[in-house]
Design a protein around this motif. Structure first.
Motif, PDB file in Angstrom:
ATOM      1  N   HIS A   2      31.476  42.223  35.439  1.00 39.71           N
ATOM      2  CA  HIS A   2      32.624  42.837  36.109  1.00 39.71           C
ATOM      3  C   HIS A   2      33.169  41.965  37.239  1.00 39.71           C
ATOM      4  O   HIS A   2      33.698  42.456  38.227  1.00 39.71           O
ATOM      5  CB  HIS A   2      32.263  44.219  36.655  1.00 39.71           C
ATOM      6  CG  HIS A   2      31.703  45.159  35.640  1.00 39.71           C
ATOM      7  ND1 HIS A   2      32.110  45.150  34.325  1.00 39.71           N
ATOM      8  CD2 HIS A   2      30.773  46.145  35.746  1.00 39.71           C
ATOM      9  CE1 HIS A   2      31.460  46.095  33.659  1.00 39.71           C
ATOM     10  NE2 HIS A   2      30.632  46.703  34.488  1.00 39.71           N
ATOM     11  N   ARG A   3      33.061  40.660  37.099  1.00 41.09           N
ATOM     12  CA  ARG A   3      33.463  39.754  38.171  1.00 41.09           C
ATOM     13  C   ARG A   3      34.974  39.767  38.412  1.00 41.09           C
ATOM     14  O   ARG A   3      35.431  39.375  39.488  1.00 41.09           O
ATOM     15  CB  ARG A   3      33.004  38.329  37.867  1.00 41.09           C
ATOM     16  CG  ARG A   3      33.507  37.773  36.536  1.00 41.09           C
ATOM     17  CD  ARG A   3      32.903  36.397  36.226  1.00 41.09           C
ATOM     18  NE  ARG A   3      33.307  35.412  37.208  1.00 41.09           N
ATOM     19  CZ  ARG A   3      34.424  34.698  37.093  1.00 41.09           C
ATOM     20  NH1 ARG A   3      35.234  34.875  36.065  1.00 41.09           N
ATOM     21  NH2 ARG A   3      34.728  33.810  38.009  1.00 41.09           N
ATOM     22  N   GLY A   5      36.800  42.615  38.264  1.00 37.52           N
ATOM     23  CA  GLY A   5      37.163  43.906  38.822  1.00 37.52           C
ATOM     24  C   GLY A   5      38.059  44.721  37.908  1.00 37.52           C
ATOM     25  O   GLY A   5      37.927  44.712  36.677  1.00 37.52           O
ATOM     26  N   ASN A   6      38.993  45.429  38.533  1.00 40.85           N
ATOM     27  CA  ASN A   6      39.935  46.271  37.793  1.00 40.85           C
ATOM     28  C   ASN A   6      41.143  45.425  37.400  1.00 40.85           C
ATOM     29  O   ASN A   6      41.778  44.799  38.262  1.00 40.85           O
ATOM     30  CB  ASN A   6      40.370  47.452  38.654  1.00 40.85           C
ATOM     31  CG  ASN A   6      39.191  48.319  39.047  1.00 40.85           C
ATOM     32  OD1 ASN A   6      38.317  48.612  38.227  1.00 40.85           O
ATOM     33  ND2 ASN A   6      39.148  48.722  40.308  1.00 40.85           N
ATOM     34  N   PHE A  38      35.504  42.719  33.096  1.00 42.81           N
ATOM     35  CA  PHE A  38      36.298  43.708  33.821  1.00 42.81           C
ATOM     36  C   PHE A  38      35.473  44.961  34.122  1.00 42.81           C
ATOM     37  O   PHE A  38      34.694  45.428  33.286  1.00 42.81           O
ATOM     38  CB  PHE A  38      37.526  44.113  33.003  1.00 42.81           C
ATOM     39  CG  PHE A  38      38.337  42.955  32.500  1.00 42.81           C
ATOM     40  CD1 PHE A  38      38.994  42.109  33.384  1.00 42.81           C
ATOM     41  CD2 PHE A  38      38.449  42.703  31.141  1.00 42.81           C
ATOM     42  CE1 PHE A  38      39.744  41.042  32.918  1.00 42.81           C
ATOM     43  CE2 PHE A  38      39.199  41.647  30.665  1.00 42.81           C
ATOM     44  CZ  PHE A  38      39.845  40.809  31.560  1.00 42.81           C
ATOM     45  N   HIS A  39      35.690  45.528  35.292  1.00 41.29           N
ATOM     46  CA  HIS A  39      35.145  46.849  35.594  1.00 41.29           C
ATOM     47  C   HIS A  39      35.957  47.914  34.864  1.00 41.29           C
ATOM     48  O   HIS A  39      35.417  48.882  34.318  1.00 41.29           O
ATOM     49  CB  HIS A  39      35.172  47.100  37.095  1.00 41.29           C
ATOM     50  CG  HIS A  39      34.600  48.429  37.486  1.00 41.29           C
ATOM     51  ND1 HIS A  39      35.377  49.563  37.611  1.00 41.29           N
ATOM     52  CD2 HIS A  39      33.329  48.812  37.761  1.00 41.29           C
ATOM     53  CE1 HIS A  39      34.616  50.587  37.950  1.00 41.29           C
ATOM     54  NE2 HIS A  39      33.375  50.152  38.052  1.00 41.29           N
ATOM     55  N   SER A  40      37.277  47.729  34.851  1.00 43.01           N
ATOM     56  CA  SER A  40      38.172  48.578  34.079  1.00 43.01           C
ATOM     57  C   SER A  40      39.340  47.731  33.609  1.00 43.01           C
ATOM     58  O   SER A  40      39.654  46.697  34.214  1.00 43.01           O
ATOM     59  CB  SER A  40      38.681  49.764  34.919  1.00 43.01           C
ATOM     60  OG  SER A  40      39.539  49.315  35.950  1.00 43.01           O
ATOM     61  N   TYR A  62      45.481  46.358  41.478  1.00 42.79           N
ATOM     62  CA  TYR A  62      44.557  45.699  40.553  1.00 42.79           C
ATOM     63  C   TYR A  62      43.997  44.426  41.189  1.00 42.79           C
ATOM     64  O   TYR A  62      44.608  43.820  42.074  1.00 42.79           O
ATOM     65  CB  TYR A  62      45.261  45.338  39.245  1.00 42.79           C
ATOM     66  CG  TYR A  62      45.644  46.532  38.412  1.00 42.79           C
ATOM     67  CD1 TYR A  62      44.731  47.103  37.521  1.00 42.79           C
ATOM     68  CD2 TYR A  62      46.913  47.101  38.502  1.00 42.79           C
ATOM     69  CE1 TYR A  62      45.081  48.197  36.737  1.00 42.79           C
ATOM     70  CE2 TYR A  62      47.271  48.192  37.729  1.00 42.79           C
ATOM     71  CZ  TYR A  62      46.345  48.738  36.849  1.00 42.79           C
ATOM     72  OH  TYR A  62      46.690  49.832  36.084  1.00 42.79           O
ATOM     73  N   ASP A  63      42.824  44.025  40.687  1.00 34.29           N
ATOM     74  CA  ASP A  63      42.222  42.762  41.115  1.00 34.29           C
ATOM     75  C   ASP A  63      42.735  41.585  40.300  1.00 34.29           C
ATOM     76  O   ASP A  63      42.767  40.454  40.787  1.00 34.29           O
ATOM     77  CB  ASP A  63      40.694  42.834  40.977  1.00 34.29           C
ATOM     78  CG  ASP A  63      40.099  43.953  41.802  1.00 34.29           C
ATOM     79  OD1 ASP A  63      40.269  43.932  43.034  1.00 34.29           O
ATOM     80  OD2 ASP A  63      39.483  44.862  41.210  1.00 34.29           O
ATOM     81  N   PRO A  90      47.128  40.229  43.002  1.00 31.54           N
ATOM     82  CA  PRO A  90      46.045  40.021  42.025  1.00 31.54           C
ATOM     83  C   PRO A  90      45.994  38.574  41.544  1.00 31.54           C
ATOM     84  O   PRO A  90      46.986  37.848  41.572  1.00 31.54           O
ATOM     85  CB  PRO A  90      46.413  40.962  40.871  1.00 31.54           C
ATOM     86  CG  PRO A  90      47.426  41.911  41.429  1.00 31.54           C
ATOM     87  CD  PRO A  90      48.146  41.173  42.513  1.00 31.54           C
TER      88      PRO A  90
END
Length: 311
Positions: A2-3, A5-6, A38-40, A62-63, A90
């Motif tokens: 998850h590096r 992120g979203n 991705f986390h999401s 968002y990231d 982002p």
């Protein structure tokens, strides 16, 4: 894990004759796997010109924003990201599926979905330069004259033939060189110096080294060095020699022809032409006779493949 992120994926489903939709389906599957960075992941599809810009401009929560498409969608997406304050902007990633994929080459992204997704998972974030021409941002290339006519002509040729990539640009290039080596007078000011007058049939301003599906028109261009690279082709030049230089540019082997070509660096350029030439910016058309070209150094963070040429 998850590096990244979203993340928001902005997808052009029509990219590369419909492969964009396949890329979205792949990303939906891979983004849910245990190997996902991705986390999401939210996936949104573009429906009209300018849609990618609007989606990107609203992505401050968002990231990462991942483009699934070609240079044109990257071009639109960056314009939207620039509407977001730098500290909240982002990082930009890319799963390439365009016709030229020149920005993907600059950041080292593989041209198949599986390999590009793996490269995203191990990517390195770098701050890159953004060009601005008459207020419009660009990420890879701005050109006038013959090479712009080639880039713009590929749109119609692709629709007729279904060809993509280097083959598409080679076919269009040969036809344009044979029939449209038109000359344009210009007055060019570089970094505030007094304008110099000349004549050109090709004028390319590059952030990354290639255009046209991998032609290394400015082979030493670096997207993180804070300057443009430019190449100007001056008349007169015959058909045979023009074709030879065009083919040599595929591998960046055209740089020794000092009697025809001039190269240089600049952070700001102002150019006006005797009559409106063909103009393209990241593969999209632009019109006019006078152009102000500036650089925003290290303005956007982009995910580079660790195997990329500029890492």
């Amino acid at each position: 894990m998850h590096r990244l992120g979203n993340a928001l994926a902005i997808v052009n489903p029509a990219a590369q004759n419909g492969n964009g939709a396949k890329g979205a389906a792949f990303l939906k599957y891979a983004g849910a796997s245990d190997a996902s960075p991705f986390h999401s992941l939210d996936i949104k599809t573009t429906h009209r010109p300018g849609h990618a810009r609007r989606l990107a401009a609203a992505a401050s929560e968002y990231d990462a924003v991942i483009v699934v498409g070609g240079d044109g969608v990257v071009h639109e997406t960056v314009a939207g990201l620039l509407d977001i304050e730098r500290s909240r902007r982002p990082v930009l990633g890319l799963l390439p599926c365009g016709n030229g994929n020149d920005y993907a080459r600059t950041i080292g992204m593989p041209l198949d979905f599986e390999s590009a997704f793996a490269a995203l998972a191990t990517s390195t974030s770098r701050a890159v330069d953004v060009g601005v021409v008459n207020g419009a941002p660009f990420m890879q290339t701005l050109s006038f004259g013959l090479d712009a006519a080639i880039a713009l002509g590929t749109h119609e040729r692709r629709a007729k033939t279904g060809h993509t990539g280097t083959r598409l640009f080679l076919e269009e290039g040969i036809e344009q060189i044979a029939f449209h080596r038109d000359e344009y007078g210009y007055a060019l000011s570089i970094d505030g110096k007094s304008p110099e007058k000349g004549s050109m049939f090709l004028f390319a301003v590059q952030i990354g080294p290639t255009y046209g599906g991998g032609f290394k028109v400015c082979p030493k261009a670096d997207p993180c060095d804070g300057v443009f690279d430019y190449c100007i082709a001056h008349p007169p030049i015959g058909l045979v020699r023009a074709a030879k230089l065009f083919l040599k540019a595929k591998d960046g082997k055209h740089t020794g022809y000092d009697d025809v070509l001039s190269f240089g660096h600049a952070s700001h350029m102002s150019v006006s032409f005797s009559s409106p030439p063909p103009v393209q910016v990241d593969g999209e058309p632009l019109a006019g006779k006078s152009f102000d070209i500036s650089l925003l150094p290290r303005e956007i963070d982009v995910l580079f493949s660790t195997e990329g040429p500029c890492v």
